[in-house]
Enzyme design. Structure first.
Site, mmCIF file in Angstrom:
data_model
loop_
_atom_site.group_PDB
_atom_site.id
_atom_site.type_symbol
_atom_site.label_atom_id
_atom_site.label_comp_id
_atom_site.label_asym_id
_atom_site.label_seq_id
_atom_site.Cartn_x
_atom_site.Cartn_y
_atom_site.Cartn_z
ATOM 1 N N SER C 67 0.828 -1.211 0.000
ATOM 2 C CA SER C 67 0.000 0.000 0.000
ATOM 3 C C SER C 67 0.860 1.258 0.000
ATOM 4 C CB SER C 67 -0.995 -0.009 1.158
ATOM 5 O OG SER C 67 -0.397 -0.498 2.324
ATOM 6 N N HIS C 70 1.532 1.716 -3.517
ATOM 7 C CA HIS C 70 0.340 2.161 -4.244
ATOM 8 C C HIS C 70 -0.051 3.605 -3.938
ATOM 9 C CE1 HIS C 70 -1.269 -2.128 -5.311
ATOM 10 N NE2 HIS C 70 -0.117 -1.831 -5.886
#
Lengths: 393, 393, 393, 393
Positions: C67, C70
């Site tokens: 994450s 991302h």
């Protein structure tokens, strides 16, 4: 505001050693070893001011619990009966409902996800679990390592107002349309003891499947409320064993399908007869005298053809229960202890049951005012006629 | 004796390959791929003679199931609708009760632990599980690797008499005193479909705790019977979504607390509204059109504040359900499939519920004789007015 | 102190509507709909001062999570990939361990029940659950209604120091004697992702019994760590399906008993072959491409002779999974979603496993300093060679 | 063929009443109340002929169980020690493996779903559950109402051949490639006692999560095998308490992480010390002297900081255990009884564990021939040196 406050003298019995969480002269986990000469006084106190996460409630109803009676009751040597966590002087009262008067901005209403607003009807847990110890973090708040208790070690609800952290409150608004305001608050004061019963038979006892049989040993408030919960949960037969006739009748009115007087008949035989020899899936020990009822409990399991019985010990007792392991081996049975009422979705499930018809308000057999608390604490030491006496300040 | 027998031609579709357990010309696990031109005839057969572990029953009541209808119903190309295990010709009928006429010495009555005696009222499982394969030995008879099915691959109960191994029978005698003989047998013929519902919501769905909300998608017999079971289990709200008004009304009469017409209102919105935004603990897919109702199911889960929803798929369907994993991650939810009615104490729990007041006999909307089975198998292909049509031979 | 901070522009896509818990210009639950042009900067910030319930940690190790990658990765239109809760600018980093430098008097160490003392080695949950909403009160902190996230909406651990409320910390001292200080902290930074895997397969997947078979689809860190947990839990075969050879090898080193390259072989066939046709009790979807692997998953369930498979969806994906209900009905199977790592005793169980030999430190394939975070966030967007890149400030 | 057969005289003690399932002069459920003057003889019998569902095995290995010893052991008044189901004369021996010699056409191999073929290596359950009574139908074969027992009331395996219904057999072929033929059969003879331990700690005790601590009281075969299972299941510490040094050493070799001599140290203190004060999730009572070890068990629970301990009673004893309910209430603990080894997938899970490395063959400390059975039945009455003595006919 006027409060009903318990006083007692810090006078440890010989050999008592201050525990790791005890505070000398003030707080102990072993009440009956320390507190002497209990007396109740009506004391004037300031209305408390709620902090950022706290709520000020106007108390609407507060039941008298057996532990209130035991804190006020003295042994012949003057020491109190109640063996647990206590810090005196303390305003008593922990089975209560009330109306929000004022709330801190961080006191969140679990019903709305928003801060509490004045007017909301609520009830409260009694166990002030810390939320940060290992048991709390793991999801077992009833076993908090840093527990405080409202009405035992923190000022309780025999008062006009009480201050409670929002964490422990649950909205009663679901009950309003069905029951109206007064009955909503009376039922609200019963959510705590009903949750003790729910924790015992559903959370700890594993619940039942519709069509199971259950037995409740002892028709005190918790036993009677367990009848209501288990009938609601689909039990085919809910058998209460209780010597007092009015209590048996109340149990029958609230969910028991059969009531036994264990003085008149053998409880085990009666259970086996009623259940056509199958026995029971849950047997709740709610008498406080487990050794006395144990032979019947084991006989129900041993002779009952149904397997997988769970005995739930909910009443406290210092007994040595004479357990025969073979009974539990041969019948695939077990025993669990049950403590508390918090967590596991218990409070909201109990409120949801009440909101959809589980009206247990008839366990309240008497309503009193603040000035009558002391006499009723005395009365309940010996009188099994009243089931639940409730203060409406 | 006269029997209602289904005939069809063994005429495998192109590409059909005989399965490992299929028997050429006789038995297949893929009925709709093989059987053509179904027709029903009344056939005279010998009264069967029970073997040492078997029981001869006089059939007292036998409901028509959707699968009976689907075995008799032909697609335009002549192949039967029903996709599963079938061996024709076969006497149909598998939701039945009857009276013991004669019993082998090793046919043990589970009620008494002794051999069956004439006169005993019983009902029967439909799944003839083998008891010795790995799933049976592990306790999962609904997934028997060597399954036969009464009324599909073995002669069923649209007949004066039926022979069944004692293993699959359950006594109805508990019902006699409350309901009398005729209603006992009618209810007895409903134990099998009620057990399908019980397996779905209690065994596979994990059951509920008193105070939970549930949603039933589809008001066929299984959906309606699930309402009765979940209300009995203590649900606070039991919401049925079903377009047919008489079926909604029947569901409300038998346990649903709310009924939605999904043609008129959005089912998800209605559920969220009724449950004050909480959603449901169990959502039963009993429509047979899971893809159609799936958006509503996921919306109930996604927008409902309650966690831990379980979707139970009980109706058969060849659909690809468009499942969004995030819904199930964010809301701590899951999906399970449900098949069958045997094992896990399901039959005796259903009978116990009936014996203590769960009277679902009103799902039987029509009673017929042997000569009327064929016309009703035809009628039920298009008529949703009747819920359960029951043969009383 | 120097911190690695993510900046982005609040530039909502057309049609974006501020959610009920979003804060305009600052915080959203739908990151990829709002934040544009992410960039990383090293920013000097004040060392934070812990409040009464807080602890100041010196960060010892902090892994880079998918994450993190991302959040830094932009779509061609400039919007970030990461779809979830975000408030920028924010110091990134949430898989970390550190040493207590200073602690408030009410920051309680769950290991001792006493306030934290300087020197204690700890790791931290990433989910800042509120402890007072309905899900938190019921015991489901991973589904907190008022969640914040360290390193997403609150300053994280790519820094010399971090301030965390004591509620979220867990002692690592159990690891010290076996591993020594450096490895203790490296393992400590892996407790969070290992707990994500533990929650998936043990808490949500229901765990296994010794002797079961399991399949892990996808060899990212969570998939690999799940191999370690399931091997430790007694699985007979732990099969990983993963196209990258180094990841397969790492999985084999850490607990997988078999590794499949799904590019080379059909995964379902391979699983059925390895398990002698039995299939798997748990199938973990950890690829993030559930639709792609779904046909294999359903075939393993359908053709596997073992019943009761549970598919656990742990990787996030916006897919519509084409689920066939019959597979789950006939094989008594189910699907659950898994989110988070908090509660349920997960962190202490993971630490206990590590303390008794579950050494997963080899998933860390690269150790970097603060100045290398940005280049590694970029590198990990395309390079599957590295499994876990860990900052040691 | 030669068989080792137990003879005794039917000579009921005063007051003994024939039970409902007893057969005068032949079979009783209360062996020690009836059978007198036990003696072992080598008897020549016909090789049995298998019926349609039966299998003839050539016995390859058969362990001596404590109950064999107790059937042969006489009290001073001549009555046998063993209190349970017995029918003499009877060939003893129930912990066995063998090779299929001949099989009826309906004796299905659960491994293949097809009839057994000669050459297959198998082991057998000892409990001959009926498959049709209520407990069997509900999935609880260990509590069959019509139980027979191989080697107690039906001829057992101290013989060249034995005939067993296919229902009770489980293939050992999974073990062949790893262990070779001889060790496969030795391990096969240990599947039954290992399944007793597996049923106790996994099925009845609820299993553990990887990272839990467990305590085993008593290092007999079941206690030692429980160590192997719980270590395999991921326990962090597996503590055995056993006075015999060789047994402690064997437990350590097979899975225990710590061994306590309860004569030398206080077991409760040692457990609390080893677990850093946490206590244990499962405590297995495998000594047969529950009252003696109970104070230690309750102290581990009471002082251990971990909640949710389950005490599993697996050893038989006629004791009255002095149970204190408060311990189980305050620590959220419970007690269950465990009996048997059948059902619940236990046998195949044990075999799967063995096939993937759980080699417990070292519990066999001595191998003997048919002629040595009698002397070893006598020897084992007093000699704790040998753990498992195994006949290889």
């Amino acid at each position: 505001m006027r409060t009903v406050c318990l006083f007692a003298d810090w006078d440890p019995k010989p050999g008592f050693k201050l525990g790791p969480k005890d505070i000398d002269g003030k707080l102990t986990y072993l009440g009956s070893k320390v507190w002497r000469h209990p007396r109740v006084k009506i004391v004037e106190k300031e209305v408390p001011k709620p902090g950022p996460t706290e709520v000020l409630l106007e108390v609407k109803a507060c039941g008298i619990c057996g532990s209130d009676v035991h804190m006020f009751r003295a042994e012949p040597d003057g020491y109190i009966f109640y063996p647990g966590l206590t810090a005196f002087p303390c305003t008593l009262g922990h089975e209560f409902s009330g109306q929000v008067v004022e709330a801190g901005p961080l006191a969140i209403n679990k019903r709305t996800g928003l801060p509490y607003e004045p007017g909301e009807a609520v009830c409260s847990e009694e166990m002030i679990w810390c939320s940060i110890c290992r048991p709390c973090a793991d999801g077992y708040p009833n076993h908090c390592e840093r527990l405080q208790e409202l009405g035992f070690s923190i000022d309780g609800a025999y008062a006009k107002y009480i201050k409670v952290d929002g964490r422990y409150l649950w909205s009663l608004e679901e009950l309003r349309s069905l029951y109206g305001e007064e009955k909503m608050y009376l039922l609200g004061s019963l959510v705590e003891p009903t949750s003790v019963a729910y924790n015992a038979v559903i959370e700890r006892g594993g619940g039942i499947k519709a069509g199971d049989n259950v037995v409740i040993m002892g028709g005190g408030p918790v036993g009677i409320l367990a009848c209501a919960i288990l009938k609601r949960s689909g039990a085919s037969t809910v058998i209460i064993s209780e010597p007092s006739k009015p209590r048996r009748e109340m149990a029958l009115a609230l969910g028991a399908t059969h009531a036994i007087d264990p003085i008149e008949v053998n409880a085990a035989e009666a259970v086996l007869d009623i259940t056509r020899g199958m026995g029971a899936k849950i047997i709740l020990e709610a008498t406080g005298m487990p050794s006395m009822v144990w032979p019947d409990i084991e006989r129900i399991i041993w002779e009952g053809r149904g397997l997988n019985a769970t005995v739930v010990l909910v009443a406290r007792a210092d007994d040595k229960i004479p357990m025969n392991g073979e009974v539990f081996q041969v019948r695939r049975a077990g025993v669990v202890g049950s403590q508390g009422h918090s967590g596991h979705g218990i409070f909201p499930h109990v409120i949801s049951c009440m909101a959809t018809g589980m009206d247990v308000s008839s366990v309240i057999t008497k309503k009193i005012g603040l000035d009558q608390v002391e006499e009723n604490l005395a009365l309940l030491q010996c009188n099994p006629q009243e089931v639940k006496v409730t203060l409406m300040p």
